[in-house]
Design a protein around this motif. Sequence first.
Motif: not given
Length: 159
Positions: A20, A34, A63, A92, A110, A113
């Motif tokens: 990221v 992101l 996040i 990520c 997603y 993280l």
Amino acid sequence: DKKSEKDEKPKSTETAEFWVYGYTANPAGEVRSLLLAVSEKGKLQYVMKLGLEGVSEESLKIITEDLKPFRARSTTISSPYNGKWVKPVVKCRIGHDGLNEDGRPTNPKYDQLILKSRYYHLTHQLNANILQHPYDVLFSIYKALLILLFFLFLFMYFL
């Protein structure tokens, strides 16, 4: 690492991890997408802007908070998007259906993280602060002078 039960789970068959390097935010400063990069030959290259549709508001706030300690003034990679920059120490994980002809993930979603690198970053920062006390600096100089004098003595003795 924390996800709400409301979050859409990736139904993808493959996973991938990317660095990221930034994010886009709403007017309140909360993450909405992101900006991801991959490391190629030791250099980060832009991969994609990952939209966070389907991620709960609660998870978006988490996040945002997780990325705050890693904010940076600028980015070190060429980015097609403007955003809020992040030091590339957080990864990520995404789910996807495979790669397209450009080598980019198709139907990315997603997943989470990966903040393991946070502990490296914090440890590195703590180690950098060890020599902040003036006596520590003086002691380091003193040790270096003693070592120099020792080798000078050896050199003079064996001449």
